[in-house]
Design a protein around this motif. Sequence first.
Motif: not given
Ligand SMILES: O=c1[nH]c(=O)c2[nH]c(=O)[nH]c2[nH]1
Length: 307
Positions: A163, A180, A235-236
């Motif tokens: 990220f 991670r 994740v998005q």
């Molecule tokens: O994949 C992620 N999306 C986020 O929007 C986010 N925000 C965060 O603090 N860690 C992550 N990880």
Amino acid sequence: MAELSGLKLEQRHGKSRVRVARVWRDRDGKHHFVEWSVNISLISDCLPAYVSGDNSDIVATDTMKNTVYAKAKECSEQLSAEDFAIVLAKHFTSFYQQVTAAIVNIVEKPWERISIKGQQHEHGFKLGSERHTTEVMVDKSGTLRLTSGIEGLSILKTTKSGFEGFIRDQYTMLPETRERMMATEVTASWRYSFESLSSLPLKPLYFTERYMDVKEVLLNTFFGASKEGVYSPSVQATLYEMAKAVLGRFPDISFIQLKMPNLHFLPVNLPSKDKPVIVKFADDVYLPTDEPHGTIQATLSRLRSKM
Ligand SMILES: O=c1[nH]c(=O)c2[nH]c(=O)[nH]c2[nH]1
């Protein structure tokens, strides 16, 4: 909806968490088994029950419960949760003149056939983890809305996740990373494009098979190939790839919603007053936590093609 001298009444009634299990026995001795928790909600013309205590148009919720068992008995061949929900919804809308629409949802317990010494057991099952869900709405004219889904699909990968590049301001402490853990519990629900009872596929267990296939596409996309995996920048981005893969693979799914909480595994660093440090994080020791957690969700649908 009814207008009552300046007031508006919207109502429905039903029975929740009707639990039923059904065994089907093959001629060759093999048993098939499902356990369902059924919710029924009827939209019906029964206004007098609300406004004047007259119950003559009420389908008793106790009758709805009994109907679940009676219909389970009648289903002499194994069927999907979707098809059972449709059987019930069809019954309520066609049998009762008062009922204009029925909404039935079912959660299936993940009983899986057990293998003993590599051989599938004839009548032994163990409980798995993620659950198959469905919701069907049927109205009197035979219009249908069918969604299916997955609940509680817990998945994790120990690398190939990062990220970076997010907004940094006076409150930002999170370091950027390309290494991670990634862990989530997927809740998915997808809508099938069948919009009438008459357009449903006739193949037995069609929706059970679809459920398995959608799950496989979601998992393959999340994890990537078994050796190389696939890098996730967020994740998005992974959620979007998963949703896109499902719509790309299954033409009869018109949209999918995915909810993927970001369940954090925090690096553990324990400083020490006297050198050296007790624990210095090197992508090895983590503090698992789901509180608080990120919440990422999105719905991906097809744009209606212009005729
Ligand atoms: O994949 C992620 N999306 C986020 O929007 C986010 N925000 C965060 O603090 N860690 C992550 N990880």
